[in-house]
Design a protein around this motif. Sequence first.
Motif, PDB file in Angstrom:
ATOM      1  N   GLU A  26     -13.273 -22.477 -38.244  1.00 45.65           N
ATOM      2  CA  GLU A  26     -13.547 -21.630 -37.085  1.00 45.65           C
ATOM      3  C   GLU A  26     -12.254 -21.054 -36.507  1.00 45.65           C
ATOM      4  OE1 GLU A  26     -16.493 -20.703 -36.070  1.00 45.65           O
ATOM      5  OE2 GLU A  26     -17.402 -21.884 -37.686  1.00 45.65           O
ATOM      6  N   THR A  27     -11.157 -21.800 -36.619  1.00 50.32           N
ATOM      7  CA  THR A  27      -9.883 -21.352 -36.059  1.00 50.32           C
ATOM      8  C   THR A  27      -9.276 -20.261 -36.929  1.00 50.32           C
ATOM      9  OG1 THR A  27      -9.493 -23.597 -35.255  1.00 50.32           O
ATOM     10  CG2 THR A  27      -7.618 -22.096 -35.253  1.00 50.32           C
ATOM     11  N   PHE A  28      -8.789 -19.211 -36.309  1.00 51.93           N
ATOM     12  CA  PHE A  28      -8.039 -18.176 -37.022  1.00 51.93           C
ATOM     13  C   PHE A  28      -6.676 -18.036 -36.361  1.00 51.93           C
ATOM     14  CE2 PHE A  28     -10.677 -16.018 -33.837  1.00 51.93           C
ATOM     15  CZ  PHE A  28      -9.729 -15.312 -33.125  1.00 51.93           C
ATOM     16  N   ILE A  29      -5.751 -17.429 -37.102  1.00 50.65           N
ATOM     17  CA  ILE A  29      -4.372 -17.287 -36.625  1.00 50.65           C
ATOM     18  C   ILE A  29      -4.109 -15.825 -36.286  1.00 50.65           C
ATOM     19  CG2 ILE A  29      -1.954 -17.765 -37.109  1.00 50.65           C
ATOM     20  CD1 ILE A  29      -3.812 -20.240 -37.221  1.00 50.65           C
ATOM     21  N   ARG A  30      -3.647 -15.575 -35.075  1.00 49.87           N
ATOM     22  CA  ARG A  30      -3.320 -14.213 -34.668  1.00 49.87           C
ATOM     23  C   ARG A  30      -1.918 -13.817 -35.125  1.00 49.87           C
ATOM     24  NH1 ARG A  30      -5.195 -15.290 -28.540  1.00 49.87           N
ATOM     25  NH2 ARG A  30      -4.604 -17.391 -29.242  1.00 49.87           N
ATOM     26  N   GLU A  31      -1.707 -12.543 -35.230  1.00 46.70           N
ATOM     27  CA  GLU A  31      -0.395 -12.009 -35.614  1.00 46.70           C
ATOM     28  C   GLU A  31       0.640 -12.370 -34.558  1.00 46.70           C
ATOM     29  OE1 GLU A  31       2.026 -11.116 -37.584  1.00 46.70           O
ATOM     30  OE2 GLU A  31       1.044  -9.331 -38.389  1.00 46.70           O
ATOM     31  N   SER A  32       1.868 -12.664 -35.024  1.00 45.56           N
ATOM     32  CA  SER A  32       2.933 -13.002 -34.078  1.00 45.56           C
ATOM     33  C   SER A  32       4.290 -12.705 -34.700  1.00 45.56           C
ATOM     34  CB  SER A  32       2.851 -14.471 -33.676  1.00 45.56           C
ATOM     35  OG  SER A  32       3.967 -14.824 -32.898  1.00 45.56           O
ATOM     36  N   VAL A  33       5.060 -11.877 -34.029  1.00 47.26           N
ATOM     37  CA  VAL A  33       6.421 -11.590 -34.474  1.00 47.26           C
ATOM     38  C   VAL A  33       7.291 -12.837 -34.343  1.00 47.26           C
ATOM     39  CG1 VAL A  33       8.479 -10.198 -34.022  1.00 47.26           C
ATOM     40  CG2 VAL A  33       6.218  -9.153 -33.861  1.00 47.26           C
ATOM     41  N   ALA A  34       6.969 -13.697 -33.393  1.00 47.09           N
ATOM     42  CA  ALA A  34       7.777 -14.898 -33.147  1.00 47.09           C
ATOM     43  C   ALA A  34       7.824 -15.805 -34.368  1.00 47.09           C
ATOM     44  CB  ALA A  34       7.222 -15.662 -31.944  1.00 47.09           C
ATOM     45  N   LEU A  35       6.749 -15.828 -35.154  1.00 47.22           N
ATOM     46  CA  LEU A  35       6.743 -16.652 -36.361  1.00 47.22           C
ATOM     47  C   LEU A  35       7.836 -16.206 -37.321  1.00 47.22           C
ATOM     48  CD1 LEU A  35       2.928 -17.015 -37.153  1.00 47.22           C
ATOM     49  CD2 LEU A  35       4.450 -18.730 -36.170  1.00 47.22           C
ATOM     50  N   ARG A  36       7.908 -14.911 -37.567  1.00 45.66           N
ATOM     51  CA  ARG A  36       8.926 -14.382 -38.491  1.00 45.66           C
ATOM     52  C   ARG A  36      10.327 -14.582 -37.929  1.00 45.66           C
ATOM     53  NH1 ARG A  36       4.940 -10.343 -38.764  1.00 45.66           N
ATOM     54  NH2 ARG A  36       6.105  -8.924 -37.433  1.00 45.66           N
ATOM     55  N   GLU A  37      10.476 -14.401 -36.628  1.00 47.79           N
ATOM     56  CA  GLU A  37      11.792 -14.576 -36.014  1.00 47.79           C
ATOM     57  C   GLU A  37      12.271 -16.020 -36.143  1.00 47.79           C
ATOM     58  OE1 GLU A  37      11.399 -11.133 -32.520  1.00 47.79           O
ATOM     59  OE2 GLU A  37      11.042 -13.246 -32.051  1.00 47.79           O
ATOM     60  N   ALA A  38      11.384 -16.968 -35.866  1.00 51.64           N
ATOM     61  CA  ALA A  38      11.769 -18.384 -35.935  1.00 51.64           C
ATOM     62  C   ALA A  38      12.124 -18.782 -37.362  1.00 51.64           C
ATOM     63  CB  ALA A  38      10.636 -19.261 -35.400  1.00 51.64           C
ATOM     64  N   PHE A  52      -9.019 -20.304 -43.889  1.00 49.99           N
ATOM     65  CA  PHE A  52      -8.842 -19.782 -42.536  1.00 49.99           C
ATOM     66  C   PHE A  52      -8.133 -18.430 -42.597  1.00 49.99           C
ATOM     67  CE2 PHE A  52      -5.033 -22.159 -43.423  1.00 49.99           C
ATOM     68  CZ  PHE A  52      -4.002 -21.496 -42.780  1.00 49.99           C
ATOM     69  N   LEU A  53      -8.443 -17.591 -41.621  1.00 52.62           N
ATOM     70  CA  LEU A  53      -7.911 -16.233 -41.573  1.00 52.62           C
ATOM     71  C   LEU A  53      -6.579 -16.198 -40.828  1.00 52.62           C
ATOM     72  CD1 LEU A  53     -11.258 -14.430 -40.773  1.00 52.62           C
ATOM     73  CD2 LEU A  53      -9.947 -14.184 -42.891  1.00 52.62           C
ATOM     74  N   THR A  54      -5.620 -15.448 -41.373  1.00 59.29           N
ATOM     75  CA  THR A  54      -4.315 -15.280 -40.743  1.00 59.29           C
ATOM     76  C   THR A  54      -4.109 -13.814 -40.368  1.00 59.29           C
ATOM     77  OG1 THR A  54      -3.223 -14.913 -42.873  1.00 59.29           O
ATOM     78  CG2 THR A  54      -3.345 -17.188 -42.092  1.00 59.29           C
ATOM     79  N   LYS A  55      -3.207 -13.607 -39.416  1.00 60.86           N
ATOM     80  CA  LYS A  55      -2.931 -12.248 -38.918  1.00 60.86           C
ATOM     81  C   LYS A  55      -4.241 -11.544 -38.579  1.00 60.86           C
ATOM     82  CE  LYS A  55       1.096 -12.065 -42.006  1.00 60.86           C
ATOM     83  NZ  LYS A  55       1.779 -11.338 -43.089  1.00 60.86           N
TER      84      LYS A  55
END
Length: 256
Positions: free
Chosen positions: A208-220, A177-180
């Motif tokens: 089919e699901t991909f993961i969008r970029e998120s600053v919240a992930l790094r913050e958490a 699966f694709l990230t960012k």
Amino acid sequence: MAVTIALSNQKGGVGKTTSAYVIATALKEMGYRVLAVDMDPQGNLSFSLGADTESATIYDVLKGELKPRYAVQKSTLVDIIPSNILLSSIELEFTGVRREFLLTEALGPLKGLYDYILIDSPPALGILTVNAFTAADYVLVPMLSDIFSLQGITQLEETIRRVRNYCNPDIRILGVFLTKHNPRTRFSKEVEGTLRMVAEDLQMPVLETFIRESVALREAQSLQCSVLEYAPDCNAVRDYKSLIQELMQRGLKANG
């Protein structure tokens, strides 16, 4: 008996540890018993889950100096067996027969206590990753929308094939699966198209699901808290929840 999933990609920075962190906490939120195992000497998953990396670690277990249950830390997020930089010496310390089965033997006594075990493997295809594959039922492969990630897919598949032939005939690739990922850019679309062609040749399913970029992930992760509580409505959290649902629709089920 726990379903064991190894997250792996020989390229660093693809969101492997982040994916292990979010999937583990999301499964726990869904009511499953979850154990995370950090097989990366960098110990990033251990940090993200608030583990103490200066006490008992997976290194002590693999060396046979500690029973596995004593290395499990009851984190506020999920149970975890942490790692630290000492784990990097395993390549040199263990050169004998059956060294590929160290993790399999370590997790054996714990599998009845959990529904899912998630293994974060290092960004390399050495003995630590081989141990993760040998112990796993499935391999889950996160990758970036770039050409370098594509190049590593073939080598990863070759390693899994060798493990299947010599150590673990039942291991399956759960999916790539694709990230960012930003599906709106032309380059990302081209990489995704190429990935699907390469994966089809290698008989590796592309999710089919991909993961969008998120600053919240790094913050958490930096705050050592659950991103599901820190930013429950962010795009990436929604994407990971969709990813878990897709995996379950494809047949991923806890054995309990």
